[in-house]
Design an enzyme around this catalytic site. Structure first.
Site, PDB file in Angstrom:
ATOM      1  N   GLY A 162      -8.883   2.186   7.005  1.00  0.00           N
ATOM      2  CA  GLY A 162      -9.936   1.015   7.713  1.00  0.00           C
ATOM      3  C   GLY A 162     -11.969   1.382   6.958  1.00  0.00           C
ATOM      4  O   GLY A 162     -11.928  -0.097   6.890  1.00  0.00           O
ATOM      5  N   ARG A 216      -6.118  -5.542   7.836  1.00  0.00           N
ATOM      6  CA  ARG A 216      -4.639  -5.066   8.436  1.00  0.00           C
ATOM      7  C   ARG A 216      -3.706  -5.743   8.979  1.00  0.00           C
ATOM      8  O   ARG A 216      -2.887  -5.577   9.472  1.00  0.00           O
ATOM      9  CB  ARG A 216      -5.080  -3.333   9.010  1.00  0.00           C
ATOM     10  CG  ARG A 216      -5.760  -2.164   8.768  1.00  0.00           C
ATOM     11  CD  ARG A 216      -5.634  -1.310   9.234  1.00  0.00           C
ATOM     12  NE  ARG A 216      -5.899  -0.181   8.677  1.00  0.00           N
ATOM     13  CZ  ARG A 216      -6.553   0.857   9.207  1.00  0.00           C
ATOM     14  NH1 ARG A 216      -6.681   1.249  10.512  1.00  0.00           N
ATOM     15  NH2 ARG A 216      -6.194   2.649   7.819  1.00  0.00           N
TER      16      ARG A 216
END
Ligand code: AMP
Length: 406
Positions: free
Chosen positions: A364, A47
């Site tokens: 995630g 990310r």
């Protein structure tokens, strides 16, 4: 830029390259650095890395760049374990230029930190969720954030499905646009998911059923196969009258879980649940693990991963599909002894990519599994947003995009 899906009209949203950002202009960038942390270290930096194109573009234009993000669920007040501070040196390494850090994301300290930047300078501000106004989408908090910039760039794909101050509130006060990461995600998910090569399989795991029931219901209209694993599978098994011992259960969701199974049956979507499990007496890294012989779990034990037989037939299902979307781990992958199922799914996905299937991994935790398996580069697309990509697939309009539409 026209983010679209087959079910809904396109939204018109500006792209960062559509704005003329003069040197020294202050640009507020919403990023998603909500990265799983273990002992103060990030488990996966995808990310962070994926925001580099937007940041480099802004640095080259000589902007003063203030980064805002959330991390974890700190409940509206500061909590050391959710500090974004460790992300600053991480970003600095990736960018190859200095990144300052400021201990608050709003108010005079933050305003001073942004003002002190040189053209092309970057400051990372502390966790947005240390303020209750973020999740409440409080207008005053949104205004305080907006004071930090003259432009707003939304590059937090993973947060677009939340109507929070930093997603839905700030664009009311600043000219806004989407960054390169959000553009890439929307283009990919639109193109592939709008018209998937069949068979189209979704693998859904993770802990919470309530988060995913709506999505599952909608997805069934588009899928050929659905695999359910992880903690959420136990609510589905319980709905089928199977004993699940002390495993995770959302009792008030069993009826809806049953409806998903019935809808899948009616639509002839193959719906697979785990048939064996890795079980323990309590969740701890050195717990003694056992594998059940069948679907049922003894009363004193709880399921922490899918069992080897389940791995085998989930893998077979993956081998048959040509588009595979995966969101959510198959077990408590953070503990090595309970991560085998998730790692095996990652391997099967990598094999699928190799034979030409389109493989998409979102969220995630799933990205952290890929990172643990060393397979991040072996997927067709790693989406930085689990919930956001699921809601896009569901055909929903994401509040963070809606706020930028003109
Ligand atoms: P979610 O946020 O709903 O996608 O859930 C992700 C979390 O689910 C991860 O932190 C996993 O540890 C957790 N998880 C996966 N399988 C299980 C399980 N069998 N029991 C409890 N938690 C689980």
């Amino acid at each position: 830029m026209k983010p679209s899906s087959p079910d809904k009209p396109a939204l018109k949203v500006k792209r960062v390259q559509d704005l003329t950002i003069a040197k020294s202009k202050r640009v507020l960038v919403r990023v998603d650095y909500n990265v799983p942390l273990k002992n103060g270290r990030f488990e996966d930096i995808t990310r962070i890395r994926e925001t580099l194109p937007t940041l480099k573009y802004l640095i080259e234009s000589g902007a003063k760049i203030a980064l805002i993000s959330h991390l974890g669920r700190p409940k509206g007040k500061p909590e050391a374990k959710y500090s974004l501070k460790p992300a600053a040196p991480q970003l600095e390494k990736l960018l190859g230029s200095p990144v300052a850090f400021c201990g608050d994301c709003a108010g005079s300290a933050a305003e001073k930190a942004v003002a002190a930047l040189k053209p092309g300078g970057v400051v990372l501000l502390e966790n947005l969720r240390f303020h209750a106004g973020e999740e409440a989408n409080d207008p005053d908090f949104a205004k305080a954030l907006a004071r930090l910039g003259e432009f707003f760039v939304q590059d937090a794909f993973g947060a677009l499905h939340r109507a929070h101050a930093s997603t839905a509130g700030v664009p009311k006060h600043l000219p806004g646009c989407i960054g390169f990461l959000v553009q890439k995600e929307l283009e990919f998910l639109d193109r592939v998911m709008g018209n998937p090569t069949r068979p189209f399989l979704a693998i859904i795991g993770g802990a919470k059923v309530s988060d995913k029931l709506g999505v599952l219901n909608k997805l069934l209209d588009r899928l050929d196969g659905l695999v359910i694993g992880g903690g959420m599978a136990y609510t589905f098994l319980a709905a089928q009258g199977i004993s699940i011992g002390k495993s995770l259960l959302e009792k008030d969701k069993t009826q809806q879980a049953q409806e998903v199974i019935e809808k899948a049956y009616a639509k002839k979507v193959e719906c697979l649940l785990p048939a064996d499990h890795v079980v323990v007496k309590e969740i701890k890294p050195d717990a003694e693990t056992k594998v059940t012989q069948a679907m049922a779990i003894p009363a004193d034990l709880l399921g922490v991963d899918i069992g080897p037989h389940t791995v085998e037939f989930f893998t077979e299902e993956i081998a048959k599909a040509n588009t595979i979307f995966w969101n959510g781990p198959m077990g408590i992958f953070e503990i090595d002894a309970f991560s085998k199922g998730s790692l095996a799914i990652a391997e099967a996905m990598a094999e699928a990519t190799k034979r030409g299937a389109v493989t998409i991994v979102g969220g995630g935790d799933s990205l952290a599994v890929l990172s643990k398996a060393g397979l991040t580069d072996r997927m067709t697309h790693c989406s930085t947003g689990g919930g956001a990509s699921l809601e896009l697939l569901e055909g929903k309009t994401l509040p963070g995009l809606q706020a930028l539409a003109h």
